[in-house]
Scaffold this active site. Structure first.
Site, PDB file in Angstrom:
ATOM      1  N   TYR A 103     -36.199  77.461  76.065  1.00 26.59           N
ATOM      2  CA  TYR A 103     -36.292  77.888  74.673  1.00 26.59           C
ATOM      3  C   TYR A 103     -34.888  77.971  74.069  1.00 26.59           C
ATOM      4  O   TYR A 103     -33.986  77.285  74.532  1.00 26.59           O
ATOM      5  CB  TYR A 103     -37.139  79.176  74.545  1.00 26.59           C
ATOM      6  CG  TYR A 103     -37.725  79.174  73.178  1.00 26.59           C
ATOM      7  CD1 TYR A 103     -38.634  78.177  72.813  1.00 26.59           C
ATOM      8  CD2 TYR A 103     -37.293  80.043  72.211  1.00 26.59           C
ATOM      9  CE1 TYR A 103     -39.079  78.060  71.517  1.00 26.59           C
ATOM     10  CE2 TYR A 103     -37.755  79.939  70.906  1.00 26.59           C
ATOM     11  CZ  TYR A 103     -38.643  78.947  70.570  1.00 26.59           C
ATOM     12  OH  TYR A 103     -39.082  78.826  69.278  1.00 26.59           O
ATOM     13  N   ARG A 156     -38.390  73.029  59.563  1.00 23.06           N
ATOM     14  CA  ARG A 156     -37.318  74.041  59.700  1.00 23.06           C
ATOM     15  C   ARG A 156     -37.268  74.477  61.157  1.00 23.06           C
ATOM     16  O   ARG A 156     -37.775  75.535  61.520  1.00 23.06           O
ATOM     17  CB  ARG A 156     -37.604  75.215  58.743  1.00 23.06           C
ATOM     18  CG  ARG A 156     -36.419  76.072  58.441  1.00 23.06           C
ATOM     19  CD  ARG A 156     -36.604  77.481  58.927  1.00 23.06           C
ATOM     20  NE  ARG A 156     -36.830  77.518  60.360  1.00 23.06           N
ATOM     21  CZ  ARG A 156     -37.274  78.557  61.052  1.00 23.06           C
ATOM     22  NH1 ARG A 156     -37.580  79.665  60.445  1.00 23.06           N
ATOM     23  NH2 ARG A 156     -37.448  78.511  62.372  1.00 23.06           N
ATOM     24  N   LYS A 174     -42.758  76.910  73.093  1.00 20.60           N
ATOM     25  CA  LYS A 174     -43.434  78.189  72.820  1.00 20.60           C
ATOM     26  C   LYS A 174     -44.662  78.344  73.706  1.00 20.60           C
ATOM     27  O   LYS A 174     -44.947  79.423  74.216  1.00 20.60           O
ATOM     28  CB  LYS A 174     -43.848  78.268  71.347  1.00 20.60           C
ATOM     29  CG  LYS A 174     -42.666  78.545  70.443  1.00 20.60           C
ATOM     30  CD  LYS A 174     -42.805  79.866  69.730  1.00 20.60           C
ATOM     31  CE  LYS A 174     -41.452  80.395  69.330  1.00 20.60           C
ATOM     32  NZ  LYS A 174     -41.400  81.128  68.093  1.00 20.60           N
ATOM     33  N   GLU A 245     -45.693  77.327  63.117  1.00 22.95           N
ATOM     34  CA  GLU A 245     -44.366  77.407  63.730  1.00 22.95           C
ATOM     35  C   GLU A 245     -43.362  76.511  63.011  1.00 22.95           C
ATOM     36  O   GLU A 245     -43.593  75.311  62.859  1.00 22.95           O
ATOM     37  CB  GLU A 245     -44.512  76.948  65.192  1.00 22.95           C
ATOM     38  CG  GLU A 245     -43.294  77.077  66.038  1.00 22.95           C
ATOM     39  CD  GLU A 245     -42.880  78.522  66.244  1.00 22.95           C
ATOM     40  OE1 GLU A 245     -43.746  79.391  66.436  1.00 22.95           O
ATOM     41  OE2 GLU A 245     -41.671  78.778  66.215  1.00 22.95           O
ATOM     42  N   ASP A 246     -42.257  77.098  62.586  1.00 27.32           N
ATOM     43  CA  ASP A 246     -41.131  76.341  62.041  1.00 27.32           C
ATOM     44  C   ASP A 246     -41.503  75.386  60.898  1.00 27.32           C
ATOM     45  O   ASP A 246     -41.014  74.254  60.833  1.00 27.32           O
ATOM     46  CB  ASP A 246     -40.391  75.604  63.173  1.00 27.32           C
ATOM     47  CG  ASP A 246     -39.532  76.579  63.990  1.00 27.32           C
ATOM     48  OD1 ASP A 246     -39.580  77.793  63.698  1.00 27.32           O
ATOM     49  OD2 ASP A 246     -38.811  76.148  64.901  1.00 27.32           O
ATOM     50  N   ASP A 268     -45.486  82.749  63.505  1.00 36.76           N
ATOM     51  CA  ASP A 268     -44.577  83.494  64.379  1.00 36.76           C
ATOM     52  C   ASP A 268     -43.232  83.762  63.718  1.00 36.76           C
ATOM     53  O   ASP A 268     -42.619  84.804  63.950  1.00 36.76           O
ATOM     54  CB  ASP A 268     -44.371  82.736  65.691  1.00 36.76           C
ATOM     55  CG  ASP A 268     -43.549  83.567  66.659  1.00 36.76           C
ATOM     56  OD1 ASP A 268     -43.943  84.721  66.893  1.00 36.76           O
ATOM     57  OD2 ASP A 268     -42.503  83.086  67.132  1.00 36.76           O
ATOM     58  N   ASP A 269     -42.772  82.828  62.895  1.00 34.61           N
ATOM     59  CA  ASP A 269     -41.457  83.016  62.266  1.00 34.61           C
ATOM     60  C   ASP A 269     -41.479  84.200  61.316  1.00 34.61           C
ATOM     61  O   ASP A 269     -40.485  84.898  61.153  1.00 34.61           O
ATOM     62  CB  ASP A 269     -41.045  81.748  61.506  1.00 34.61           C
ATOM     63  CG  ASP A 269     -41.118  80.549  62.410  1.00 34.61           C
ATOM     64  OD1 ASP A 269     -40.395  80.535  63.413  1.00 34.61           O
ATOM     65  OD2 ASP A 269     -41.942  79.649  62.163  1.00 34.61           O
ATOM     66  N   ASN A 408     -30.532  81.565  64.848  1.00 37.63           N
ATOM     67  CA  ASN A 408     -30.541  80.684  66.020  1.00 37.63           C
ATOM     68  C   ASN A 408     -30.170  79.260  65.624  1.00 37.63           C
ATOM     69  O   ASN A 408     -30.383  78.877  64.487  1.00 37.63           O
ATOM     70  CB  ASN A 408     -31.960  80.639  66.614  1.00 37.63           C
ATOM     71  CG  ASN A 408     -32.374  81.965  67.193  1.00 37.63           C
ATOM     72  OD1 ASN A 408     -31.615  82.618  67.867  1.00 37.63           O
ATOM     73  ND2 ASN A 408     -33.606  82.361  66.910  1.00 37.63           N
TER      74      ASN A 408
HETATM   75  P1  NAD Z   1     -35.628  80.312  56.008  1.00 38.53           P
HETATM   76  O1  NAD Z   1     -35.154  78.973  55.710  1.00 38.53           O
HETATM   77  O2  NAD Z   1     -37.038  80.685  55.662  1.00 38.53           O
HETATM   78  O3  NAD Z   1     -34.671  81.401  55.302  1.00 38.53           O
HETATM   79  C1  NAD Z   1     -33.289  81.344  55.276  1.00 38.53           C
HETATM   80  C2  NAD Z   1     -32.789  82.289  54.203  1.00 38.53           C
HETATM   81  O4  NAD Z   1     -31.385  82.364  54.271  1.00 38.53           O
HETATM   82  C3  NAD Z   1     -33.147  81.870  52.793  1.00 38.53           C
HETATM   83  O5  NAD Z   1     -33.569  82.990  52.059  1.00 38.53           O
HETATM   84  C4  NAD Z   1     -31.818  81.391  52.229  1.00 38.53           C
HETATM   85  O6  NAD Z   1     -31.719  81.606  50.826  1.00 38.53           O
HETATM   86  C5  NAD Z   1     -30.862  82.278  52.963  1.00 38.53           C
HETATM   87  N1  NAD Z   1     -29.503  81.765  52.978  1.00 38.53           N
HETATM   88  C6  NAD Z   1     -29.077  80.498  53.173  1.00 38.53           C
HETATM   89  N2  NAD Z   1     -27.733  80.441  53.083  1.00 38.53           N
HETATM   90  C7  NAD Z   1     -27.311  81.698  52.864  1.00 38.53           C
HETATM   91  C8  NAD Z   1     -26.043  82.278  52.680  1.00 38.53           C
HETATM   92  N3  NAD Z   1     -24.933  81.557  52.726  1.00 38.53           N
HETATM   93  N4  NAD Z   1     -25.974  83.602  52.455  1.00 38.53           N
HETATM   94  C9  NAD Z   1     -27.110  84.332  52.413  1.00 38.53           C
HETATM   95  N5  NAD Z   1     -28.325  83.839  52.584  1.00 38.53           N
HETATM   96  C10 NAD Z   1     -28.434  82.538  52.803  1.00 38.53           C
HETATM   97  O7  NAD Z   1     -35.394  80.543  57.546  1.00 38.53           O
HETATM   98  P2  NAD Z   1     -35.973  81.708  58.482  1.00 38.53           P
HETATM   99  O8  NAD Z   1     -37.233  81.284  59.120  1.00 38.53           O
HETATM  100  O9  NAD Z   1     -36.022  82.975  57.706  1.00 38.53           O
HETATM  101  O10 NAD Z   1     -34.880  81.751  59.619  1.00 38.53           O
HETATM  102  C11 NAD Z   1     -33.557  82.147  59.324  1.00 38.53           C
HETATM  103  C12 NAD Z   1     -32.777  82.277  60.610  1.00 38.53           C
HETATM  104  O11 NAD Z   1     -33.355  83.304  61.406  1.00 38.53           O
HETATM  105  C13 NAD Z   1     -32.780  81.015  61.475  1.00 38.53           C
HETATM  106  O12 NAD Z   1     -31.493  80.783  61.968  1.00 38.53           O
HETATM  107  C14 NAD Z   1     -33.712  81.352  62.595  1.00 38.53           C
HETATM  108  O13 NAD Z   1     -33.334  80.733  63.793  1.00 38.53           O
HETATM  109  C15 NAD Z   1     -33.518  82.841  62.718  1.00 38.53           C
HETATM  110  N6  NAD Z   1     -34.685  83.472  63.345  1.00 38.53           N
HETATM  111  C16 NAD Z   1     -34.443  84.298  64.404  1.00 38.53           C
HETATM  112  C17 NAD Z   1     -35.491  84.871  65.060  1.00 38.53           C
HETATM  113  C18 NAD Z   1     -35.226  85.801  66.198  1.00 38.53           C
HETATM  114  O14 NAD Z   1     -34.118  86.102  66.471  1.00 38.53           O
HETATM  115  N7  NAD Z   1     -36.197  86.305  66.898  1.00 38.53           N
HETATM  116  C19 NAD Z   1     -36.796  84.601  64.666  1.00 38.53           C
HETATM  117  C20 NAD Z   1     -37.005  83.762  63.561  1.00 38.53           C
HETATM  118  C21 NAD Z   1     -35.939  83.208  62.910  1.00 38.53           C
END
Ligand code: NAD
Length: 554
Positions: A103, A156, A174, A245-246, A268-269, A408
């Site tokens: 993963y 994504r 997953k 997912e994603d 899940d996200d 991530n």
């Molecule tokens: P997403 O694309 O839905 O959201 C990203 C957000 O970040 C958007 O609101 C965007 O406007 C904002 N953004 C982009 N550039 C920015 C900046 N410079 N400053 C502030 N905000 C900014 O993506 P997501 O599904 O919400 O995932 C976001 C991150 O979280 C990814 O890197 C993902 O890997 C991580 N994530 C981690 C976990 C975990 O740790 N368990 C779980 C899910 C997602």
């Protein structure tokens, strides 16, 4: 249907090499003398009957010869394609070592290079050219009691963006975790990629790209494909739960809201991330010694992860007696444009509940200084955005600043574990999305928590399928978060760790499954009668790769 019966049906008529070439049936050199006679395997295997322990030794020896993580990933995928029980034995016995390979972060690299490292297909690829025959494709899947479907359209992938059909690495990864962490039988898991094209120019011009090299499908045609897929799953695999997912965030929220009340579906996200993050916050409360309602949360990123977490925090605050409007006012968001406030005219629907009556602030550090959060949650996919001044400001304002840097893979993390501890003089309560190694700081070793969704979704999935729940609810993620937080020990806290060790993941998943199943039984979400001994029943449903039941066909 019992696993034994399933294996029997699957085995029916199969003999000899056909068994060795079936990854679910294959036990390699571990087939016993009598199995070799009964199944026509004699002579097709070396004469010495092996054991699973010796097979694990062989795998580990070969794995450790691989110089890079991506080579290890390729090796493990090949093992899974050859002999699943052995793959799961290896993964379960060495979860700390294997999780970052099967993963995040290595799976991210696996997806980037998917077309170049591709060996054997796994899962179902359904493309937009398959409109009108999705049911037929679902019926091509060789296992008939599918209970968990993980589906992506690859738009994504982690924080890596649009990887098109290469995103298949994620549903596969997953589902491996569903089996390894919660004991869901591999034959009950179906990974699916909806190949809707890609807008990734590098992939479009790559001759080895495995997907359809066309721009992404949008609008009604896209919705029709998803609709055909969801209704097809409901018809072909009526007991299956669908994990979204994603998906890109414009589709993720829409699809979740469209399908969550019509089918057994979750994202899940949005929801799984929320569960694991809320659990981390509950654990942090044991350190800060106060209540959720004593905190103020500032998110960097207002997408699927951020809004999902915000919504579940609101549920948690309301459980403490806070009114919904007041609970939302404790959650502040900064997106790519700046602070999410009422006066903005560019906000998409899912951000509106968190658009507060406040002057707009464009700069993140200034937002931190103004909002004065107790907890900072990074879900922006933007690396190094928790800068030294930002983290130092948190340390100045809070005795124990909560800093969750969840983006991530590792390269996207808002700050490293080392930075979080060093810039707060060791006072940060830190968690990350991808794993960081322990950090030695001023004579103390800190073990950073990994807010890994694998703590939550396998247990939720197990609870849903074991109780035959017809819907997946927010309450299920809330009880999952509470259950996970309860499993953190004093020993974990002493190391600065706010999640239990991964070596306890099956125990964690079964506890979460029990809590989730109770929600289903109490909420009337299932027609199944509650088993008298629910924990024993859940345990009986968990696959153990050591004891693969082998029942020869008639
Ligand atoms: P997403 O694309 O839905 O959201 C990203 C957000 O970040 C958007 O609101 C965007 O406007 C904002 N953004 C982009 N550039 C920015 C900046 N410079 N400053 C502030 N905000 C900014 O993506 P997501 O599904 O919400 O995932 C976001 C991150 O979280 C990814 O890197 C993902 O890997 C991580 N994530 C981690 C976990 C975990 O740790 N368990 C779980 C899910 C997602």
């Amino acid at each position: 249907m019992s696993f034994e019966l399933q294996v029997q049906l699957h085995l029916n008529g199969k003999r000899g090499v056909d068994i060795l070439h079936d990854p679910i049936l294959n036990k390699g050199t571990a087939f016993t003398e009598s199995e070799r006679d009964a199944l026509g395997l004699r002579g097709l295997l070396p004469a010495r009957v092996g054991t699973q322990e010796r097979q694990v030794m062989r795998v580990m020896e070969n794995l450790h010869r691989k110089a890079t993580d991506i080579e290890k990933y390729i090796f493990l995928v090949a093992l899974q394609d050859r002999q699943e029980n052995l793959f799961y034995r290896v993964v379960m016995d060495h979860l700390d070592e294997m999780m970052p390979i099967i993963y995040t972060p290595t799976v991210g690299q696996g997806c980037i290079e998917f077309g170049h490292i591709f060996r054997r297909p796994r899962g179902l690829y359904i493309s937009f050219k398959d409109r009108g025959r999705v049911r037929e494709i679902l019926k091509n899947w060789p296992y008939h009691d599918v209970r968990i479907v993980v589906v992506t359209d690859g738009e994504r992938i982690l924080g890596l963006g649009d990887l098109g059909a290469n995103g298949m690495g994620i549903p596969v990864g997953k589902l491996s975790l569903y089996t390894a962490c919660a004991g869901i039988h591999p034959a009950q898991c179906l990974p699916v990629t909806l190949d809707c094209g890609t807008n990734n120019e590098a992939l479009l011009s790559d001759p080895l790209y495995i997907g359809i090299p066309e721009k992404r499908l949008r609008g009604e045609a896209y919705d029709d494909l998803v609709e055909e897929f969801v209704t097809g799953v409901q018809e072909v695999f009526p007991r299956a739960c669908i994990q979204l997912e994603d998906f890109g965030n414009a589709n993720a929220f829409r699809l979740l809201h469209k399908y969550r009340n019509r089918s057994c579906t979750f994202d899940d996200d949005i929801q799984g991330t929320a569960g694991v993050t809320l659990a981390g916050l509950y654990s942090a409360l044991a350190i800060t010694g106060n209540r959720l309602s004593d905190h103020r949360f500032l998110f960097l990123g207002a997408g699927e992860a951020g809004i999902g977490i915000g919504d579940l925090i609101v549920t948690g605050l309301m459980a403490e007696g806070v009114k919904e409007a007041d609970a939302r006012r404790k959650c502040w968001f900064v997106d790519s444009k700046g602070l999410v406030v009422k006066s903005r005219t560019d906000l998409v629907h899912h951000k509106l509940p968190y658009a507060h009556d406040h002057a707009f602030i464009g700069d993140f550090l200034q937002a931190v200084e103004t909002v004065k959060p107790t907890a900072l949650i990074g879900v922006s996919g933007m690396p190094r955005t928790f800068t030294k001044p930002v983290v130092e400001a948190m340390a100045r304002m809070n005795q124990r600043p909560v800093i969750f840097s969840l983006s991530n893979p590792t390269s996207k993390s808002e700050c490293t574990a080392e930075e979080a501890y060093a810039w707060t003089d060791g006072r940060a309560i830190f968690a990350s999305g991808s794993p960081f190694p322990p950090v030695a700081y001023k004579g103390k070793t800190f073990v950073p928590g990994q807010g890994n969704n694998a703590y939550i979704f396998p247990g939720v999935g197990l609870g849903v399928i074991a109780s035959e729940a017809t819907r997946v609810t927010d309450e299920m993620f809330f009880v999952a978060a509470k259950t996970l937080a309860r499993m953190v020990t004093a020993e974990d806290y002493a190391k600065g760790r706010i999640y239990p060790g991964l070596d306890r993941i099956r125990e964690v998943s079964s506890a979460i499954a029990i809590a989730v199943a109770e929600v289903a039984f109490q909420g009337g979400l299932t027609a199944m009668k509650r088993p008298d001994d629910l924990p024993a029943y859940i345990k009986s449903q968990m696959y153990d790769p050591t004891h693969v039941k082998y029942v020869p066909g008639p």
